[in-house]
Scaffold this active site. Structure first.
Site, PDB file in Angstrom:
ATOM      1  CG  HIS A 157      28.506  45.995  49.827  1.00 63.81           C
ATOM      2  ND1 HIS A 157      28.569  45.310  50.720  1.00 63.81           N
ATOM      3  CD2 HIS A 157      28.047  45.175  48.862  1.00 63.81           C
ATOM      4  CE1 HIS A 157      28.527  44.001  50.702  1.00 63.81           C
ATOM      5  NE2 HIS A 157      28.226  43.815  49.204  1.00 63.81           N
TER       6      HIS A 157
HETATM    7  C1  UD1 Z   1      29.634  43.065  43.950  1.00 63.71           C
HETATM    8  C2  UD1 Z   1      28.627  41.894  43.902  1.00 63.71           C
HETATM    9  C3  UD1 Z   1      27.941  41.709  45.162  1.00 63.71           C
HETATM   10  C4  UD1 Z   1      28.904  41.612  46.295  1.00 63.71           C
HETATM   11  C5  UD1 Z   1      30.170  42.780  46.470  1.00 63.71           C
HETATM   12  C6  UD1 Z   1      31.049  42.106  47.156  1.00 63.71           C
HETATM   13  C7  UD1 Z   1      27.708  41.804  41.697  1.00 63.71           C
HETATM   14  C8  UD1 Z   1      26.281  42.169  40.958  1.00 63.71           C
HETATM   15  N1  UD1 Z   1      27.589  42.308  43.006  1.00 63.71           N
HETATM   16  O1  UD1 Z   1      28.959  44.127  44.316  1.00 63.71           O
HETATM   17  O2  UD1 Z   1      27.120  40.697  45.175  1.00 63.71           O
HETATM   18  O3  UD1 Z   1      28.341  41.432  47.449  1.00 63.71           O
HETATM   19  O4  UD1 Z   1      30.566  42.577  45.198  1.00 63.71           O
HETATM   20  O5  UD1 Z   1      31.814  43.072  47.771  1.00 63.71           O
HETATM   21  O6  UD1 Z   1      28.444  41.060  41.297  1.00 63.71           O
HETATM   22  N2  UD1 Z   1      34.750  49.454  42.809  1.00 63.71           N
HETATM   23  C9  UD1 Z   1      35.850  50.048  42.861  1.00 63.71           C
HETATM   24  N3  UD1 Z   1      36.794  49.362  43.011  1.00 63.71           N
HETATM   25  C10 UD1 Z   1      37.007  47.912  42.998  1.00 63.71           C
HETATM   26  C11 UD1 Z   1      35.693  47.436  42.608  1.00 63.71           C
HETATM   27  C12 UD1 Z   1      34.521  48.061  42.415  1.00 63.71           C
HETATM   28  O7  UD1 Z   1      36.088  51.455  42.955  1.00 63.71           O
HETATM   29  O8  UD1 Z   1      38.004  47.250  42.871  1.00 63.71           O
HETATM   30  C13 UD1 Z   1      33.492  50.446  42.747  1.00 63.71           C
HETATM   31  C14 UD1 Z   1      33.198  50.834  41.028  1.00 63.71           C
HETATM   32  O9  UD1 Z   1      32.689  52.226  41.430  1.00 63.71           O
HETATM   33  C15 UD1 Z   1      31.996  50.055  40.714  1.00 63.71           C
HETATM   34  C16 UD1 Z   1      31.277  49.650  41.992  1.00 63.71           C
HETATM   35  O10 UD1 Z   1      32.509  49.975  42.877  1.00 63.71           O
HETATM   36  O11 UD1 Z   1      31.238  50.495  39.979  1.00 63.71           O
HETATM   37  C17 UD1 Z   1      30.637  48.366  42.045  1.00 63.71           C
HETATM   38  O12 UD1 Z   1      31.418  47.280  41.764  1.00 63.71           O
HETATM   39  P1  UD1 Z   1      30.487  45.920  41.405  1.00 63.71           P
HETATM   40  O13 UD1 Z   1      31.810  44.830  41.150  1.00 63.71           O
HETATM   41  O14 UD1 Z   1      29.857  46.284  40.252  1.00 63.71           O
HETATM   42  O15 UD1 Z   1      29.506  45.654  42.210  1.00 63.71           O
HETATM   43  P2  UD1 Z   1      29.802  45.603  43.980  1.00 63.71           P
HETATM   44  O16 UD1 Z   1      28.832  46.571  44.536  1.00 63.71           O
HETATM   45  O17 UD1 Z   1      31.083  45.552  44.315  1.00 63.71           O
HETATM   46  N1  UDP Z   2      35.688  42.081  54.481  1.00 62.13           N
HETATM   47  C1  UDP Z   2      37.148  42.669  54.525  1.00 62.13           C
HETATM   48  N2  UDP Z   2      37.230  44.011  54.549  1.00 62.13           N
HETATM   49  C2  UDP Z   2      36.190  44.898  54.766  1.00 62.13           C
HETATM   50  C3  UDP Z   2      34.942  44.311  54.638  1.00 62.13           C
HETATM   51  C4  UDP Z   2      34.681  42.981  54.293  1.00 62.13           C
HETATM   52  O1  UDP Z   2      38.146  41.704  54.559  1.00 62.13           O
HETATM   53  O2  UDP Z   2      36.527  45.969  54.619  1.00 62.13           O
HETATM   54  C5  UDP Z   2      35.388  40.672  54.154  1.00 62.13           C
HETATM   55  C6  UDP Z   2      34.482  40.078  55.237  1.00 62.13           C
HETATM   56  O3  UDP Z   2      35.223  39.570  56.447  1.00 62.13           O
HETATM   57  C7  UDP Z   2      34.039  38.977  54.394  1.00 62.13           C
HETATM   58  C8  UDP Z   2      33.968  39.446  52.884  1.00 62.13           C
HETATM   59  O4  UDP Z   2      34.891  40.569  52.983  1.00 62.13           O
HETATM   60  O5  UDP Z   2      34.568  37.812  54.441  1.00 62.13           O
HETATM   61  C9  UDP Z   2      32.819  39.699  52.369  1.00 62.13           C
HETATM   62  O6  UDP Z   2      32.771  40.776  51.306  1.00 62.13           O
HETATM   63  P1  UDP Z   2      31.645  41.774  50.991  1.00 62.13           P
HETATM   64  O7  UDP Z   2      30.718  42.055  52.461  1.00 62.13           O
HETATM   65  O8  UDP Z   2      32.281  42.672  50.191  1.00 62.13           O
HETATM   66  O9  UDP Z   2      30.570  40.660  50.138  1.00 62.13           O
HETATM   67  P2  UDP Z   2      29.272  39.722  50.099  1.00 62.13           P
HETATM   68  O10 UDP Z   2      29.793  38.774  51.273  1.00 62.13           O
HETATM   69  O11 UDP Z   2      28.064  40.839  50.709  1.00 62.13           O
HETATM   70  O12 UDP Z   2      28.885  39.448  49.022  1.00 62.13           O
END
Ligand code: UD1
Ligand code: UDP
Length: 376
Positions: free
Chosen positions: A207
């Protein structure tokens, strides 16, 4: 000093929920008054609700529903929503987690309002300011009053940035506490059967913007993942960020690549526990594979979690090198250079954090050692 001041936890994204659960539980056991604010940065049921259920987190006192947007739009909405909540709740301490935009916004709001803050997972550095998370980490640590570190390298990063050692506590890793708590429920068999996987399979989570935000990066990554899938079936619980772009690049559900919705916490870790290999760009997954002893290939040029390489099963790879690295990892199995797990990743980080916070709220000026924590 206020009588039993409120501790407010600001959570917004999937990894926040996993890190906060043990802290909330341990503070509850000490009788600390607390509440959760959900910013709504993550809002799909499979990115949010499922974690509250799986981790036993209490209902938030508020959900700001900020949703998605550019960094500026999302952060601006977070600032406005959080300012109102913090003014209304009047907390004695706000606790933030990790490195997401919700973390940064909460710290900024509190710094301007003069509300004291604690940062859980302080001091991690990738030294790559091209990652939004690195900017969030640096600002958050510079403004926090209490800093809880998960690994010893964090202490030297904070010292190098001029953070006084007295604010910093090495407490272990609350994400690993959650893993310890879930361990008895982690059974790969039901989820493997539900997804129609064979006994030997790999799991991939992808991601990071650098991997999924441009068609070129997505194409390079997908072509490497498809090569891995020629060696072993790969299941990809897909983060919504990359869903469309990765599908356009050819990552579609089929017999050798299962592309599925994001999984709940227990299902996901069950799958990881039974996997022969994990391919990821997640921060948390690097740590979880280290604890579970599952080989992990991280498709990034750097990591803010080098301890998962020195004390764990993690290796950094480029997309181009991923297929060969997967072949080697599948042949060799997991190996850890040091043969030891990271210090204090023992399932007791939450209680350590809670003891420091509770003493701090009472105005005690105990040395870190007296509180059962170490700080250097
Ligand atoms: C965010 C964090 C990242 C973290 C990740 C965990 C920031 C800058 N980034 O990234 O560090 O590793 O979360 O998962 O805060 N979206 C959905 N449904 C949701 C949430 C998001 O469809 O419930 C989609 C939307 O299109 C959105 C995109 O995901 O624009 C990105 O979501 P966003 O929260 O901005 O950043 P992440 O890539 O999730
Ligand atoms: N995770 C989950 N389901 C998934 C992918 C990740 O429960 O399909 C959990 C994973 O075990 C970890 C957390 O989500 O505890 C990490 O989230 P993510 O990878 O989105 O964020 P990051 O750690 O990169 O910020």
């Amino acid at each position: 000093m206020r009588e039993n001041p409120l501790v407010l936890h600001v959570l917004g994204a999937r990894p926040n929920f996993v890190k906060a659960a043990p802290v909330v539980r341990a503070l509850g056991e000490l009788g600390v008054r607390q509440g959760i604010v959900h910013t709504g940065q993550h809002y799909d049921a499979l990115m949010s609700d499922v974690f509250f259920a799986d981790l036993g987190l209490p209902e938030p006192v508020a959900n700001l529903g900020v949703g998605s947007g550019t960094h500026a739009k999302q952060t601006a909405a977070l600032l406005v929503g959080l300012e109102e909540i913090v003014l209304g709740q009047d907390p004695g301490l706000v606790v933030v987690y990790g490195d997401v935009n919700s973390t940064l916004a909460a710290i900024l709001v509190c710094a301007k309002l003069g509300v004291r803050t604690a940062h859980v997972e302080a001091g991690l550095r990738s030294f790559d300011r091209g990652m939004p998370e690195e900017v969030n980490r640096i600002v958050t640590d510079s403004l926090s009053d209490l800093l809880f570190a998960t690994s010893p390298d964090a202490l030297s990063h904070l010292a190098a940035e001029g953070v006084p050692a007295a604010k910093v506590h090495l407490v272990g890793n609350p994400m690993i506490d959650s893993l310890f708590s879930a361990l008895p429920s982690l059974d790969p068999a039901p989820v493997v059967a539900r997804l129609g996987l064979p006994d030997r399979y790999a799991v991939a989570t992808l991601h990071r913007p650098a991997n999924v935000d441009t068609p070129e990066a997505a194409r390079e990554l997908v072509s490497s993942v498809l090569e891995v899938a020629r060696q072993i079936p790969v299941v990809v619980p897909i983060h919504p960020r990359g869903r469309t772009r990765l599908a356009e690049a050819g990552l579609v559900d089929g017999p050798s690549v299962r592309v599925v919705d994001p999984l709940g916490y227990v299902d996901f870790l069950s799958l990881v526990r039974g996997a022969a290999l994990v391919v990821t760009d997640s921060g948390g997954v690097q740590e979880e594979t280290t604890m579970l002893g599952v080989p992990c290939l991280t498709v990034r040029p750097n990591t803010e979690r080098p301890i998962t390489i020195t004390h764990g099963t993690n290796r950094l790879v480029t997309p181009a090198l991923l297929p060969a690295a997967a072949e080697k990892a599948l042949a060799d199995g997991a190996s850890t250079p040091s043969g030891e797990l990271p210090p204090l990743w023992d399932g007791a980080a939450g209680p350590r954090i809670a003891r420091v916070i509770s003493a701090w709220l009472k105005g005690d000026n105990l040395s870190p050692a007296a509180q059962g924590t170490r700080s250097e």
